[in-house]
Motif scaffolding. Sequence first.
Motif, short mmCIF file in Angstrom:
data_model
loop_
_atom_site.label_atom_id
_atom_site.label_comp_id
_atom_site.label_asym_id
_atom_site.label_seq_id
_atom_site.Cartn_x
_atom_site.Cartn_y
_atom_site.Cartn_z
N ARG A 67 28.87 40.92 38.68
CA ARG A 67 27.89 40.02 37.93
C ARG A 67 28.94 39.39 36.77
O ARG A 67 29.06 38.24 36.46
CB ARG A 67 26.85 40.82 37.17
CG ARG A 67 26.16 39.71 36.50
CD ARG A 67 24.76 40.73 35.64
NE ARG A 67 24.10 39.61 34.75
CZ ARG A 67 24.45 39.70 33.61
NH1 ARG A 67 25.62 40.16 33.02
NH2 ARG A 67 23.60 38.95 32.56
N TRP A 68 29.81 40.14 35.99
CA TRP A 68 30.87 39.61 35.22
C TRP A 68 31.70 38.45 35.66
O TRP A 68 32.01 37.70 35.28
CB TRP A 68 31.50 40.82 34.59
CG TRP A 68 32.30 40.32 33.38
CD1 TRP A 68 32.04 40.10 32.02
CD2 TRP A 68 33.56 39.86 33.58
NE1 TRP A 68 33.09 39.60 31.48
CE2 TRP A 68 34.04 39.49 32.12
CE3 TRP A 68 34.64 39.80 34.53
CZ2 TRP A 68 35.30 39.08 31.85
CZ3 TRP A 68 35.69 39.40 34.21
CH2 TRP A 68 36.37 38.93 32.93
N ASN A 69 32.06 39.17 37.01
CA ASN A 69 32.99 38.13 37.87
C ASN A 69 32.29 36.89 37.95
O ASN A 69 32.91 35.79 38.12
CB ASN A 69 33.60 38.55 38.98
CG ASN A 69 34.66 39.91 38.72
OD1 ASN A 69 35.34 39.79 37.68
ND2 ASN A 69 34.53 40.87 39.61
N ASN A 127 37.59 38.63 41.82
CA ASN A 127 37.50 39.72 41.52
C ASN A 127 38.29 40.22 40.38
O ASN A 127 39.21 41.15 40.62
CB ASN A 127 37.41 40.92 42.63
CG ASN A 127 36.19 40.61 43.51
OD1 ASN A 127 35.09 40.54 42.91
ND2 ASN A 127 36.45 40.90 44.58
N TYR A 128 38.37 39.71 39.16
CA TYR A 128 39.12 39.74 38.15
C TYR A 128 39.13 41.11 37.51
O TYR A 128 40.19 41.79 37.18
CB TYR A 128 39.06 38.95 37.20
CG TYR A 128 39.84 38.73 36.00
CD1 TYR A 128 41.38 38.01 36.10
CD2 TYR A 128 39.57 39.23 34.68
CE1 TYR A 128 42.21 38.06 35.16
CE2 TYR A 128 40.60 39.22 33.59
CZ TYR A 128 41.97 38.57 33.78
OH TYR A 128 42.85 38.67 32.80
N ARG A 129 37.99 41.58 37.54
CA ARG A 129 37.49 43.06 37.28
C ARG A 129 36.92 43.63 38.23
O ARG A 129 35.91 43.13 38.55
CB ARG A 129 37.00 43.22 35.91
CG ARG A 129 37.65 42.67 34.73
CD ARG A 129 37.22 43.36 33.43
NE ARG A 129 38.12 42.78 32.45
CZ ARG A 129 37.66 42.78 31.20
NH1 ARG A 129 36.48 43.27 30.79
NH2 ARG A 129 38.39 42.34 29.91
N PRO A 172 31.72 44.26 30.13
CA PRO A 172 32.19 43.55 28.91
C PRO A 172 31.34 42.25 28.60
O PRO A 172 30.62 41.78 29.38
CB PRO A 172 33.66 43.12 29.34
CG PRO A 172 33.53 43.24 30.69
CD PRO A 172 32.47 43.92 31.12
N PRO A 173 31.73 41.72 27.41
CA PRO A 173 30.64 40.68 26.93
C PRO A 173 31.01 39.69 27.75
O PRO A 173 32.11 39.20 28.42
CB PRO A 173 31.14 40.14 25.41
CG PRO A 173 32.03 41.51 24.90
CD PRO A 173 32.47 42.39 26.18
#
Length: 142
Positions: free
Chosen positions: A92-94, A85-87, A52-53
């Motif tokens: 990388r996004w986390n 670890n939200y997603r 995601p963005p």
Amino acid sequence: MSISLSFLIFLPIWINVAEIQQGGPDEKERTTALKDLLSRIDLDELMKKDEPPLDFPDTLEGFEYAFNEKGQLRHIKTGEPFVFNYREDLHRWNQKRYEALGEIITKYVYELLEKDCNLQKISIPDITNSKIPYFKSLFFIY
């Protein structure tokens, strides 16, 4: 003499087994080709594919976090501590989310030091290892 004779008998077999385990010339060519292919893959770009963005809130409330009366960072709705670890499967996004939240917390702590502790933030240049000054912040009681 029998030991050296058996050694000579089994030596060609050991050599063949060693060559098979190491792989012959074809195996080395395949390994080299695979290494070359892997070196061309940009892992960052690959990881970004389904990501995601990286647009994150700029406030604690936007992240749905707040500090409780004990000074602990907790989720506003659940009361749970921060979850890295939200997603799942988006390390990388986390990490970027964690860093964005860290910036907000840093600003929040500076504000607390200025407001609650009556400290004044003063920036001083640090030119020890750089041609471009990097400013460090210090707090002094006033």
